[in-house]
Scaffold this motif. Structure first.
Motif, PDB file in Angstrom:
ATOM      1  N   PRO A 189     -46.731  44.872 -12.455  1.00 13.26           N
ATOM      2  CA  PRO A 189     -45.669  43.765 -11.815  1.00 13.26           C
ATOM      3  C   PRO A 189     -46.781  42.573 -11.074  1.00 13.26           C
ATOM      4  O   PRO A 189     -46.044  41.901 -11.002  1.00 13.26           O
ATOM      5  N   LEU A 190     -48.191  42.724 -11.420  1.00 10.74           N
ATOM      6  CA  LEU A 190     -48.175  41.309 -10.828  1.00 10.74           C
ATOM      7  C   LEU A 190     -48.178  40.202 -11.804  1.00 10.74           C
ATOM      8  O   LEU A 190     -47.784  38.735 -11.795  1.00 10.74           O
ATOM      9  N   LEU A 191     -47.707  40.405 -13.205  1.00 20.12           N
ATOM     10  CA  LEU A 191     -47.767  40.013 -14.164  1.00 20.12           C
ATOM     11  C   LEU A 191     -46.858  39.569 -14.351  1.00 20.12           C
ATOM     12  O   LEU A 191     -46.379  38.543 -15.233  1.00 20.12           O
ATOM     13  N   SER A 226     -46.017  36.036 -19.312  1.00 15.08           N
ATOM     14  CA  SER A 226     -46.332  37.089 -19.749  1.00 15.08           C
ATOM     15  C   SER A 226     -46.906  38.498 -20.709  1.00 15.08           C
ATOM     16  O   SER A 226     -47.691  39.175 -20.241  1.00 15.08           O
ATOM     17  N   ARG A 227     -46.311  37.753 -21.272  1.00 18.01           N
ATOM     18  CA  ARG A 227     -45.974  39.519 -22.533  1.00 18.01           C
ATOM     19  C   ARG A 227     -46.899  39.738 -22.886  1.00 18.01           C
ATOM     20  O   ARG A 227     -47.272  40.628 -23.256  1.00 18.01           O
ATOM     21  N   GLY A 261     -58.156  41.845 -12.351  1.00 19.44           N
ATOM     22  CA  GLY A 261     -59.837  41.173 -10.881  1.00 19.44           C
ATOM     23  C   GLY A 261     -58.847  41.833  -9.902  1.00 19.44           C
ATOM     24  O   GLY A 261     -59.341  42.522  -8.217  1.00 19.44           O
ATOM     25  N   ALA A 262     -57.638  41.016  -9.310  1.00 21.48           N
ATOM     26  CA  ALA A 262     -57.207  41.549  -8.789  1.00 21.48           C
ATOM     27  C   ALA A 262     -56.511  42.648  -7.951  1.00 21.48           C
ATOM     28  O   ALA A 262     -56.640  43.656  -6.766  1.00 21.48           O
ATOM     29  N   SER A 263     -56.560  43.474  -8.882  1.00 15.79           N
ATOM     30  CA  SER A 263     -55.891  44.586  -8.853  1.00 15.79           C
ATOM     31  C   SER A 263     -57.195  46.355  -8.639  1.00 15.79           C
ATOM     32  O   SER A 263     -57.375  46.712  -7.587  1.00 15.79           O
ATOM     33  N   LEU A 264     -58.564  45.777  -8.616  1.00 15.78           N
ATOM     34  CA  LEU A 264     -60.152  46.113  -8.427  1.00 15.78           C
ATOM     35  C   LEU A 264     -60.077  45.506  -7.219  1.00 15.78           C
ATOM     36  O   LEU A 264     -60.817  46.226  -5.990  1.00 15.78           O
ATOM     37  N   VAL A 270     -48.990  44.734  -0.825  1.00 16.57           N
ATOM     38  CA  VAL A 270     -50.842  45.225  -1.468  1.00 16.57           C
ATOM     39  C   VAL A 270     -50.751  42.996  -2.003  1.00 16.57           C
ATOM     40  O   VAL A 270     -52.237  43.003  -0.864  1.00 16.57           O
ATOM     41  N   VAL A 271     -50.567  42.866  -2.408  1.00 14.09           N
ATOM     42  CA  VAL A 271     -50.903  41.808  -3.040  1.00 14.09           C
ATOM     43  C   VAL A 271     -49.070  40.524  -1.991  1.00 14.09           C
ATOM     44  O   VAL A 271     -48.416  40.816  -2.429  1.00 14.09           O
ATOM     45  N   GLU A 272     -50.230  39.132  -1.894  1.00 16.35           N
ATOM     46  CA  GLU A 272     -49.427  38.335  -0.782  1.00 16.35           C
ATOM     47  C   GLU A 272     -48.218  37.826  -1.326  1.00 16.35           C
ATOM     48  O   GLU A 272     -48.498  37.075  -2.657  1.00 16.35           O
ATOM     49  N   ARG A 273     -47.226  37.393  -1.034  1.00 20.72           N
ATOM     50  CA  ARG A 273     -47.038  36.513  -1.831  1.00 20.72           C
ATOM     51  C   ARG A 273     -46.662  34.814  -2.117  1.00 20.72           C
ATOM     52  O   ARG A 273     -47.306  34.454  -1.205  1.00 20.72           O
TER      53      ARG A 273
END
Length: 270
Positions: free
Chosen positions: A200-202, A122-123, A214-217, A267-270
């Motif tokens: 972190p998601l990336l 995802s760089r 979008g996930a962060s929002l 915050v984000v499910e695995r």
């Protein structure tokens, strides 16, 4: 060769699954923030010398920018530069997130692995989001300069103490403080909303920059109170780390970076 092709094919299938799998957001509380900070401190305690080395990049750049602004007419940008560090912090700490990710998986956490993000699938999305934050930082400095001109005009202080006196003892100075802090809050809230879990998601999953933002929002929308408190914690830590001469940022940035990774996990499910 056949084994290598098989691994490559499996990797592509995992990447496609990551891209197609929805990002699910959890609700969190103040206790989760405390736990994320404690886990961030624990990560830092494992290899403080390595992480201080990484964190030194941040205060050195800050000091050089501040020193440049103290020459001539640009002294009025010293405080906006200090405040603006919160805008680029999520991108500056990307290597710290990677260290926490590797420790979580039981992998080697040498400081050299902080640069593994350069080989992340995802760089390009990470770079795109980083450029966006840098543009917001530049926009904030431009806005701060406009506010200064509108309130104090073309007054050029001889030094920092003279500027502080002008700001604290004149009506124009108070107007500068009120309007500047209000506009700065809007910038900081916007950056928090689009970046609190996006980097972190990336690193964790192969998604694009727009999906990450979008996930962060959505994370902020689902947890407005805890996220607002998190923003205040980050801002307070960066301000404290900037005094004096940005030295404390060598500790504050790694700890916040690790804590941000653990916040993302909550915050984000695995």
């Amino acid at each position: 060769m056949a084994e290598a092709r098989s691994i490559s094919r499996d990797r592509k299938e995992i990447d496609r699954a990551d891209a197609n799998r929805p990002v699910r957001i959890r609700k969190i509380g103040v206790g989760d923030l405390r736990q994320a900070l404690a886990q961030g401190l624990d990560d830092f305690a494992q290899q403080p010398s390595h992480l201080v080395f990484l964190g030194l990049i941040y205060p050195i750049v800050g000091f050089l920018l501040a020193r440049a602004s103290m020459d001539g007419e640009w002294v009025m940008l010293l405080f906006p530069i200090m405040a603006g560090f919160a805008l680029v912090g999520p991108f500056a700490a990307i290597g710290i997130y990677e260290i926490s990710r590797r420790r979580e998986q039981g992998l080697d956490t040498s400081w050299r692995h902080a640069f593994d993000v350069l080989r992340s699938p995802s760089r390009l999305s990470i770079l795109l989001l980083g450029v966006l934050l840098m543009l917001l930082f530049v926009a904030w400095l431009a806005a701060a300069l406009v506010i200064y001109r509108r309130t104090l005009g073309f007054y050029e202080p001889a030094g920092i103490m003279e500027l502080v006196g002008q700001v604290l003892t004149t009506r124009a100075g108070w107007a500068l403080l009120i309007v500047g802090n209000g506009v700065g809050f809007v910038f900081a809230a916007g950056v928090l909303a689009i970046s609190v879990v996006s980097f972190p998601l990336l690193l964790d999953r192969r998604v694009d920059a727009f999906t990450a933002m979008g996930a962060s929002l959505r994370a902020v929308g689902a947890n407005p109170g805890p996220m607002a408190l998190w923003g205040l914690i980050v801002a307070a830590a960066l301000v404290a780390g900037s005094i004096p001469f940005f030295v404390g940022l060598a500790v504050a940035v790694p700890v916040l970076g690790h804590a941000t990774w653990h916040l993302y996990r909550k915050v984000v499910e695995r």
